[in-house]
Design an enzyme around this catalytic site. Structure first.
Site, PDB file in Angstrom:
ATOM      1  CG  PHE A  11      -3.967   7.775  -0.752  1.00 52.50           C
ATOM      2  CD1 PHE A  11      -4.156   8.826   0.128  1.00 52.50           C
ATOM      3  CD2 PHE A  11      -4.717   7.747  -1.931  1.00 52.50           C
ATOM      4  CE1 PHE A  11      -5.084   9.828  -0.148  1.00 52.50           C
ATOM      5  CE2 PHE A  11      -5.631   8.742  -2.221  1.00 52.50           C
ATOM      6  CZ  PHE A  11      -5.827   9.781  -1.326  1.00 52.50           C
ATOM      7  CG  ASP A  31       0.585  -2.301   3.027  1.00 58.85           C
ATOM      8  OD1 ASP A  31       1.619  -2.438   2.364  1.00 58.85           O
ATOM      9  OD2 ASP A  31      -0.328  -1.502   2.722  1.00 58.85           O
ATOM     10  CG  LEU A  73      -8.780  -0.611  -0.066  1.00 61.45           C
ATOM     11  CD1 LEU A  73      -9.946  -1.410   0.514  1.00 61.45           C
ATOM     12  CD2 LEU A  73      -8.605   0.672   0.731  1.00 61.45           C
ATOM     13  CE1 TYR A 150      -4.932  -0.846 -10.161  1.00 60.79           C
ATOM     14  CE2 TYR A 150      -6.137   0.446 -11.779  1.00 60.79           C
ATOM     15  CZ  TYR A 150      -5.844   0.151 -10.460  1.00 60.79           C
ATOM     16  OH  TYR A 150      -6.464   0.857  -9.451  1.00 60.79           O
ATOM     17  NE  ARG A 190      -2.181   7.037  -7.542  1.00 59.95           N
ATOM     18  CZ  ARG A 190      -2.849   6.368  -6.607  1.00 59.95           C
ATOM     19  NH1 ARG A 190      -4.121   6.100  -6.779  1.00 59.95           N
ATOM     20  NH2 ARG A 190      -2.243   5.970  -5.504  1.00 59.95           N
TER      21      ARG A 190
HETATM   22  P1  NAD Z   1      -1.509   2.805  -2.459  1.00 58.88           P
HETATM   23  O1  NAD Z   1      -0.408   2.344  -3.360  1.00 58.88           O
HETATM   24  O2  NAD Z   1      -1.261   3.993  -1.621  1.00 58.88           O
HETATM   25  O3  NAD Z   1      -1.993   1.628  -1.509  1.00 58.88           O
HETATM   26  C1  NAD Z   1      -1.940   0.281  -1.859  1.00 58.88           C
HETATM   27  C2  NAD Z   1      -1.348  -0.486  -0.687  1.00 58.88           C
HETATM   28  O4  NAD Z   1      -1.361  -1.885  -0.993  1.00 58.88           O
HETATM   29  C3  NAD Z   1       0.116  -0.110  -0.397  1.00 58.88           C
HETATM   30  O5  NAD Z   1       0.281   0.180   0.969  1.00 58.88           O
HETATM   31  C4  NAD Z   1       0.896  -1.359  -0.805  1.00 58.88           C
HETATM   32  O6  NAD Z   1       2.093  -1.518  -0.070  1.00 58.88           O
HETATM   33  C5  NAD Z   1      -0.128  -2.451  -0.537  1.00 58.88           C
HETATM   34  N1  NAD Z   1       0.112  -3.676  -1.284  1.00 58.88           N
HETATM   35  C6  NAD Z   1       0.277  -3.821  -2.626  1.00 58.88           C
HETATM   36  N2  NAD Z   1       0.442  -5.116  -2.932  1.00 58.88           N
HETATM   37  C7  NAD Z   1       0.346  -5.813  -1.759  1.00 58.88           C
HETATM   38  C8  NAD Z   1       0.423  -7.184  -1.409  1.00 58.88           C
HETATM   39  N3  NAD Z   1       0.638  -8.132  -2.318  1.00 58.88           N
HETATM   40  N4  NAD Z   1       0.286  -7.517  -0.118  1.00 58.88           N
HETATM   41  C9  NAD Z   1       0.085  -6.579   0.842  1.00 58.88           C
HETATM   42  N5  NAD Z   1       0.006  -5.267   0.575  1.00 58.88           N
HETATM   43  C10 NAD Z   1       0.151  -4.887  -0.714  1.00 58.88           C
HETATM   44  O7  NAD Z   1      -2.775   3.037  -3.422  1.00 58.88           O
HETATM   45  P2  NAD Z   1      -4.220   3.590  -3.063  1.00 58.88           P
HETATM   46  O8  NAD Z   1      -4.462   4.764  -3.923  1.00 58.88           O
HETATM   47  O9  NAD Z   1      -4.401   3.724  -1.598  1.00 58.88           O
HETATM   48  O10 NAD Z   1      -5.146   2.404  -3.623  1.00 58.88           O
HETATM   49  C11 NAD Z   1      -5.773   1.484  -2.753  1.00 58.88           C
HETATM   50  C12 NAD Z   1      -6.715   0.602  -3.564  1.00 58.88           C
HETATM   51  O11 NAD Z   1      -7.724   1.392  -4.185  1.00 58.88           O
HETATM   52  C13 NAD Z   1      -6.023  -0.173  -4.687  1.00 58.88           C
HETATM   53  O12 NAD Z   1      -6.602  -1.458  -4.767  1.00 58.88           O
HETATM   54  C14 NAD Z   1      -6.348   0.622  -5.918  1.00 58.88           C
HETATM   55  O13 NAD Z   1      -6.354  -0.176  -7.078  1.00 58.88           O
HETATM   56  C15 NAD Z   1      -7.736   1.143  -5.575  1.00 58.88           C
HETATM   57  N6  NAD Z   1      -8.038   2.374  -6.313  1.00 58.88           N
HETATM   58  C16 NAD Z   1      -7.504   3.566  -5.922  1.00 58.88           C
HETATM   59  C17 NAD Z   1      -7.802   4.720  -6.644  1.00 58.88           C
HETATM   60  C18 NAD Z   1      -7.284   6.071  -6.239  1.00 58.88           C
HETATM   61  O14 NAD Z   1      -7.595   7.059  -6.912  1.00 58.88           O
HETATM   62  N7  NAD Z   1      -6.541   6.222  -5.149  1.00 58.88           N
HETATM   63  C19 NAD Z   1      -8.627   4.635  -7.779  1.00 58.88           C
HETATM   64  C20 NAD Z   1      -9.115   3.394  -8.156  1.00 58.88           C
HETATM   65  C21 NAD Z   1      -8.834   2.273  -7.408  1.00 58.88           C
HETATM   66  N1  UDP Z   2      -1.149  12.991 -16.261  1.00 60.32           N
HETATM   67  C1  UDP Z   2      -0.439  14.121 -16.666  1.00 60.32           C
HETATM   68  N2  UDP Z   2       0.721  14.396 -16.005  1.00 60.32           N
HETATM   69  C2  UDP Z   2       1.214  13.641 -14.989  1.00 60.32           C
HETATM   70  C3  UDP Z   2       0.461  12.500 -14.586  1.00 60.32           C
HETATM   71  C4  UDP Z   2      -0.718  12.207 -15.261  1.00 60.32           C
HETATM   72  O1  UDP Z   2      -0.850  14.845 -17.572  1.00 60.32           O
HETATM   73  O2  UDP Z   2       2.275  13.970 -14.441  1.00 60.32           O
HETATM   74  C5  UDP Z   2      -2.436  12.685 -16.954  1.00 60.32           C
HETATM   75  C6  UDP Z   2      -2.577  11.242 -17.396  1.00 60.32           C
HETATM   76  O3  UDP Z   2      -2.057  11.048 -18.709  1.00 60.32           O
HETATM   77  C7  UDP Z   2      -4.080  11.053 -17.342  1.00 60.32           C
HETATM   78  C8  UDP Z   2      -4.533  11.957 -16.195  1.00 60.32           C
HETATM   79  O4  UDP Z   2      -3.465  12.893 -16.013  1.00 60.32           O
HETATM   80  O5  UDP Z   2      -4.680  11.484 -18.532  1.00 60.32           O
HETATM   81  C9  UDP Z   2      -4.787  11.213 -14.890  1.00 60.32           C
HETATM   82  O6  UDP Z   2      -3.660  10.414 -14.639  1.00 60.32           O
HETATM   83  P1  UDP Z   2      -3.439   9.613 -13.286  1.00 60.32           P
HETATM   84  O7  UDP Z   2      -2.080   8.995 -13.386  1.00 60.32           O
HETATM   85  O8  UDP Z   2      -3.678  10.461 -12.112  1.00 60.32           O
HETATM   86  O9  UDP Z   2      -4.514   8.440 -13.250  1.00 60.32           O
HETATM   87  P2  UDP Z   2      -5.496   7.738 -14.282  1.00 60.32           P
HETATM   88  O10 UDP Z   2      -6.784   8.456 -14.148  1.00 60.32           O
HETATM   89  O11 UDP Z   2      -4.956   7.816 -15.680  1.00 60.32           O
HETATM   90  O12 UDP Z   2      -5.573   6.347 -13.778  1.00 60.32           O
END
Ligand code: NAD
Ligand code: UDP
Length: 316
Positions: A11, A31, A73, A150, A190
């Site tokens: 994403f 990826d 990422l 995590y 999520r």
């Molecule tokens: P996502 O699952 O859409 O993207 C993660 C990508 O990493 C996927 O395409 C997956 O196939 C790839 N991947 C996982 N393990 C791998 C590996 N060993 N080798 C190669 N590719 C691998 O999730 P996202 O929301 O895009 O998150 C991206 C990053 O941002 C992550 O590190 C996540 O922890 C961090 N992050 C995201 C959020 C959010 O709200 N989206 C919040 C906090 C942190």
């Molecule tokens: N949550 C919820 N219903 C769902 C998914 C999540 O009520 O179907 C709640 C979850 O318990 C948390 C908040 O929404 O309190 C945000 O959850 P998310 O999985 O998006 O990410 P988090 O911020 O917990 O990493």
């Protein structure tokens, strides 16, 4: 510049690839498609500035692969234990890519004199006792609870990155990303994608706990701008919160989604609050603001974009 994005088919990673190519960089996405999808980068496949390598981010990079910057990422990101793409369902993959993977990629960047950025998370604060969360807050995290695979691996990823900067002269930075949403989010459980999909099918919003827990939701384009700003302007060795500081309860999120979709959906209290689920979360973004970054897109505007995206897809 030549830039590596691990997790580039995910994403956030795919939007980052788009933005970098748009400004004139050459991008190599790495990826293994664990939680990402080739659909997220299909539109880039014919670009001369884009290359996709399907590989594990924990493995050594090809020796002749030269680059100027590396954004790490790759990692599962959803906590939802009911979903097969969540880090709860992929505990070992999650720990590996944030620890071994980060270590190996720091070495790869160092060997080429490239800049490095580690995508960390607001989860490093755990269930925070300080509010809003500043970077200086050290968190309230369980080392053994269900989220620890995590939270703690991201914390260790920050430690690894910091050690390479301090002891090996790596030019690195870290970002702690707060809940981000937008087109190309997968159905990984999520809350934003679950609620929008529920509303588009006139189903109930599945609320965990009493729905009074809070989150602060950032639109993806703002977040990607923030990541690039930190890579290019952030101080070596520093960590920056990135997110939108406007805080909502989960029930308020349901109300906004209901209003924007015109759905009949109501909240359904389906299960207790998951263990260690943070009660409140909101970033203090003063530090990132100091680099000239500011999120611009409010929740309603961003959700409208996500809703339109899902409505124009075949299966919402
Ligand atoms: P996502 O699952 O859409 O993207 C993660 C990508 O990493 C996927 O395409 C997956 O196939 C790839 N991947 C996982 N393990 C791998 C590996 N060993 N080798 C190669 N590719 C691998 O999730 P996202 O929301 O895009 O998150 C991206 C990053 O941002 C992550 O590190 C996540 O922890 C961090 N992050 C995201 C959020 C959010 O709200 N989206 C919040 C906090 C942190
Ligand atoms: N949550 C919820 N219903 C769902 C998914 C999540 O009520 O179907 C709640 C979850 O318990 C948390 C908040 O929404 O309190 C945000 O959850 P998310 O999985 O998006 O990410 P988090 O911020 O917990 O990493």
């Amino acid at each position: 510049m030549r830039i590596i994005v691990t997790g580039g088919a995910g994403f956030l990673g795919s939007h980052l690839c788009d933005k970098l190519i748009e400004r004139g960089d050459q991008v190599i996405a790495i990826d293994n498609l664990l939680t990402g999808s080739p659909n997220n980068i299909a539109h880039l496949q014919n670009s001369p500035d884009f290359q996709f390598i399907e590989a594990d981010a924990n493995a050594a990079l090809p020796e002749d692969l030269d680059f100027d910057q590396l954004y790490h990422l790759a990692s599962p990101a959803s906590p939802n234990k009911n979903n097969a793409q969540s880090y709860m369902a992929l505990p070992f993959e999650t720990m590996q890519v944030n620890s071994f993977g980060t270590w190996s990629l720091c070495e790869e960047a160092l060997a080429r004199g490239a800049k490095f950025l580690f995508a960390s998370t607001s989860e490093t604060y755990g269930d925070p006792l300080e509010h809003p969360q500043k970077e200086s807050y050290r968190g309230n995290v369980s080392t053994t609870g269900p989220r620890s695979v995590y939270d703690e691996s991201k914390r260790f990823g920050e430690t690894i990155t910091s050690a390479f900067i301090r002891h090996q002269r790596l030019d690195g930075k870290m970002v702690r990303i707060f809940n981000t949403y937008g087109p190309r989010m997968s159905s990984d459980g999520r809350v934003v994608i679950e609620f929008v999909r529920a509303a588009l099918q006139n189903k109930r919003f599945p609320v965990f706990g009493d729905g009074k827990q809070t989150r602060s939701f950032c639109y993806v384009s703002d977040l990607v701008d923030g990541i690039i700003t930190v890579m290019d302007k952030g101080e070596k060795g520093e960590v920056y919160n990135l997110g939108n500081p406007k805080e909502f309860t989960i029930l308020e999120l349901a109300e906004v989604v209901k209003k924007l979709t015109g759905a009949n959906s109501e909240a359904e209290f389906v299960e207790n609050l998951p263990e260690d689920d943070p009660a409140r979360r909101c970033p203090d973004i003063t530090k990132a603001r100091g680099l000239g970054w500011e999120p611009k897109i409010g929740l309603e505007e961003g959700l409208k974009k996500l809703i339109v995206h899902l409505q124009t897809m075949k299966t919402p």
